[in-house]
Design a protein around this motif. Structure first.
Motif, PDB file in Angstrom:
ATOM      1  N   GLU A   1       0.691  -1.109   0.115  1.00 34.80           N
ATOM      2  CA  GLU A   1       0.047   0.008  -0.015  1.00 34.80           C
ATOM      3  C   GLU A   1       0.801   1.141  -0.019  1.00 34.80           C
ATOM      4  OE1 GLU A   1      -4.003  -1.882   2.469  1.00 34.80           O
ATOM      5  OE2 GLU A   1      -2.404  -0.345   3.381  1.00 34.80           O
ATOM      6  N   VAL A   2       1.929   1.478   0.773  1.00 31.66           N
ATOM      7  CA  VAL A   2       2.692   2.584   0.917  1.00 31.66           C
ATOM      8  C   VAL A   2       3.561   2.639  -0.297  1.00 31.66           C
ATOM      9  CG1 VAL A   2       4.659   3.539   1.841  1.00 31.66           C
ATOM     10  CG2 VAL A   2       3.060   2.384   3.422  1.00 31.66           C
ATOM     11  N   HIS A   3       4.018   1.620  -0.790  1.00 35.43           N
ATOM     12  CA  HIS A   3       4.531   1.916  -2.175  1.00 35.43           C
ATOM     13  C   HIS A   3       3.909   2.286  -3.311  1.00 35.43           C
ATOM     14  CE1 HIS A   3       9.142   1.058  -1.581  1.00 35.43           C
ATOM     15  NE2 HIS A   3       8.613   0.391  -0.415  1.00 35.43           N
ATOM     16  N   GLY A   4       2.638   1.958  -3.275  1.00 33.35           N
ATOM     17  CA  GLY A   4       1.448   2.095  -4.278  1.00 33.35           C
ATOM     18  C   GLY A   4       1.204   3.354  -4.220  1.00 33.35           C
ATOM     19  N   LEU A   5       1.008   3.916  -3.140  1.00 29.00           N
ATOM     20  CA  LEU A   5       0.525   5.309  -2.794  1.00 29.00           C
ATOM     21  C   LEU A   5       1.870   6.282  -3.315  1.00 29.00           C
ATOM     22  CD1 LEU A   5      -1.304   5.613   0.448  1.00 29.00           C
ATOM     23  CD2 LEU A   5      -2.267   5.466  -2.043  1.00 29.00           C
ATOM     24  N   LEU A   6       3.017   5.695  -2.930  1.00 31.06           N
ATOM     25  CA  LEU A   6       4.259   6.676  -3.524  1.00 31.06           C
ATOM     26  C   LEU A   6       4.514   6.510  -5.059  1.00 31.06           C
ATOM     27  CD1 LEU A   6       6.971   5.363  -1.002  1.00 31.06           C
ATOM     28  CD2 LEU A   6       5.990   7.437  -1.161  1.00 31.06           C
ATOM     29  N   ALA A   7       3.819   5.693  -5.700  1.00 31.96           N
ATOM     30  CA  ALA A   7       4.074   5.541  -7.411  1.00 31.96           C
ATOM     31  C   ALA A   7       2.887   6.354  -7.666  1.00 31.96           C
ATOM     32  CB  ALA A   7       3.861   4.048  -7.704  1.00 31.96           C
ATOM     33  N   GLU A   8       1.906   6.763  -7.054  1.00 33.15           N
ATOM     34  CA  GLU A   8       0.754   7.571  -7.380  1.00 33.15           C
ATOM     35  C   GLU A   8       1.351   9.366  -7.151  1.00 33.15           C
ATOM     36  OE1 GLU A   8      -2.821   6.718  -5.392  1.00 33.15           O
ATOM     37  OE2 GLU A   8      -3.081   4.448  -6.531  1.00 33.15           O
ATOM     38  N   GLY A   9       2.463   9.417  -6.309  1.00 29.10           N
ATOM     39  CA  GLY A   9       2.856  10.672  -6.045  1.00 29.10           C
ATOM     40  C   GLY A   9       2.358  11.428  -4.785  1.00 29.10           C
ATOM     41  N   GLU A  10       1.905  10.335  -3.950  1.00 27.51           N
ATOM     42  CA  GLU A  10       1.493  11.093  -2.723  1.00 27.51           C
ATOM     43  C   GLU A  10       2.700  11.150  -1.662  1.00 27.51           C
ATOM     44  OE1 GLU A  10      -1.375  11.724  -1.562  1.00 27.51           O
ATOM     45  OE2 GLU A  10      -2.772  10.819  -3.254  1.00 27.51           O
ATOM     46  N   SER A  11       2.705  12.101  -0.855  1.00 27.62           N
ATOM     47  CA  SER A  11       3.699  12.270   0.045  1.00 27.62           C
ATOM     48  C   SER A  11       3.584  11.561   1.235  1.00 27.62           C
ATOM     49  CB  SER A  11       3.647  13.909   0.518  1.00 27.62           C
ATOM     50  OG  SER A  11       2.697  14.038   1.334  1.00 27.62           O
TER      51      SER A  11
END
Length: 478
Positions: free
Chosen positions: A300-310
């Motif tokens: 989940e964390v790396h998926g959101l990082l891939a979407e550009g989330e801080s």
């Protein structure tokens, strides 16, 4: 009884005394003496007087002789002051170099106790003094230590060392300043703030080199108080920080370390090879909840990082602490986060080869295996053996796993040890363990020729040994 003349020759600091008698008991030598001078000086006006008004006996503890305590019993005279304008009507005589008003110890005894107090302080100093024939209370030693005059320091030493220490761990801290040439402390500062350190440097100019740890407060204080001084990181903190980086790297790749050959393995009757055990499942064969939760959160964390989330946005969205999200984001794989949880050492590790062999022989009874292990020195619980045997229920024949890899702490110790001081067998196991992990092997080979202290400097392109901001002293001008 002893000859008084011989006693005076043995103790020259008693030259101004007339020794009348010397008596020795089981552990104490009593010296009865009186002043040799016929008159005394008034401490108020300095007038000499020989008119005796009265007298009394005074006891003075002296330095031990032959391991026995020495007590000087002085017959003190009280004189009448001959100056009519002096406020002192009478005064007690003092023996120069031996007595002072209200003193209970001779100067020789005081110097010895101060030296003991400076070296050992309270309880330890009192025990040593008692063995040397100078029985004294620990609080007396502490009072002597507190009353020592502080040395006057006009300028700072050329090479100044600074570090913090704890007066009360976790609550009250202070700063100690040392002369790195003499290895002696020069001053103590309350707290560990930059302002206190900068003020001290301004009051004591002359520091050319400041040796410190990585604390930012000391770096700021040094820049303010001694801007021309060269700031360097001390060897201990550099080596300590390097060891922490190596240990962290080794633990992150613990799961990919396989077998390291045991020295003289062919000569052993039973090779210490533990049986394989599922790492991500519990004793009932079910996938562990910790493993599932860690893998899901990492994805989940790396998926959101891939979407550009801080990281802050991910923390609010998943309801996790910021440091937890940062730890998941820094881990390339979930295995790095699970290394410490699924590879914990067990007291049963040394007995797993025997359990594997007995299981393959057809003995599947945990109680019987526990009894057999007790004959081989096992002192653990039967439940521990039963939990391990439950992981083997699905297999009739268990293939022995390679030898267990060395513990991360042991592997870190081998890496940080100079090759010339490393045991040959440990060197073989270190090389085998490093070669089992491609990433560790690549980082190891990137250091030319070795990462040890005293060898050639590592190449700056190395991702493992490069002096990162975690290792370099912050605020250093170079």
């Amino acid at each position: 009884m002893c000859d008084p003349g011989d006693f005076e020759a043995l103790l020259p600091h008693l030259a101004d005394l007339v020794v009348d008698t010397v008596e020795r008991t089981s552990d104490v030598i009593h010296v009865v003496a009186r002043a040799r001078a016929s008159e005394g000086l008034c401490p108020r006006c300095g007038t000499a007087s020989s008119r005796v008004h009265g007298g009394y006996e005074r006891s003075l503890d002296d330095a031990p002789v032959g391991g026995s305590a020495v007590v000087i019993r002085l017959r003190i005279r009280r004189f009448l002051c001959r100056d009519p304008e002096c406020e002192a009507v009478t005064f007690a005589e003092q023996i120069p170099g031996l007595t002072s008003p209200h003193a209970r110890f001779s100067p020789v005894r005081l110097d010895a106790m101060r030296a003991i107090a400076r070296a050992l302080a309270g309880r330890a100093g009192a025990r040593l003094a008692r063995m040397l024939g100078m029985p004294v209370n620990r609080m007396t030693l502490l009072r002597l230590l507190r009353n020592l005059p502080e040395p006057l320091l006009a300028s700072a030493p050329a090479v100044l060392g600074v570090d913090d220490f704890a007066l009360r761990r976790g609550h009250i801290s202070g700063t100690v300043l040392l002369d790195m040439d003499t290895r002696q402390p020069v001053d103590l500062l309350p707290g560990r703030t930059a302002d206190a350190f900068a003020t001290w440097l301004q009051q004591h100019p002359g520091a050319q080199v400041i040796c410190r740890d990585r604390a930012g407060s000391y770096a700021d204080g040094a820049r303010t108080g001694a801007p021309d001084a060269l700031q360097i990181a001390d060897r201990f903190h550099l080596w300590h920080n390097l060891g922490k980086v190596v240990d962290k790297t080794v633990r992150a790749h613990r799961s990919c370390l396989r077998a390291a050959p045991q020295p003289d393995q062919d000569e052993q009757e039973t090779p210490p090879v533990p049986a394989s055990q599922p790492e991500f499942r519990d004793v009932n064969g079910r996938e562990r909840r910790l493993v599932l939760r860690t893998v899901e959160r990492h994805a989940e964390v790396h998926g959101l990082l891939a979407e550009g989330e801080s990281l802050n946005a991910i923390s609010r969205r998943l309801g996790l602490a910021f440091r937890t999200v940062r730890r998941f984001a820094r881990a390339e794989t979930a295995g790095e986060l699970l290394a410490g949880a699924v590879h914990r050492p067990s007291k049963l590790d040394d007995y797993k080869p025997y359990l594997t062999r007995r299981w393959n022989d057809g003995c599947h009874n945990a109680a019987q295996l526990h009894t057999e292990l007790q004959a081989h020195g096992w002192h653990g619980a039967a439940r521990t053996v039963q939990r391990y045997v439950n992981t083997l229920r699905e297999h009739t024949i268990v293939e022995p796993a390679p030898a267990s890899p060395p513990k991360p702490r042991r592997l870190t110790t081998w890496i940080m040890t100079h090759p010339d001081h490393l045991d040959p067998n440990d060197a073989v196991r270190l090389k085998a363990a490093i070669e089992e992990c491609p990433e560790l092997h690549a980082r190891w080979m990137s250091v030319t020729p070795s990462p040890w202290c005293g060898a050639s400097r590592p190449r700056r392109c190395s991702p493992w040994w490069r002096p990162s901001r975690k290792i370099r002293a912050r605020g250093s001008p170079n």
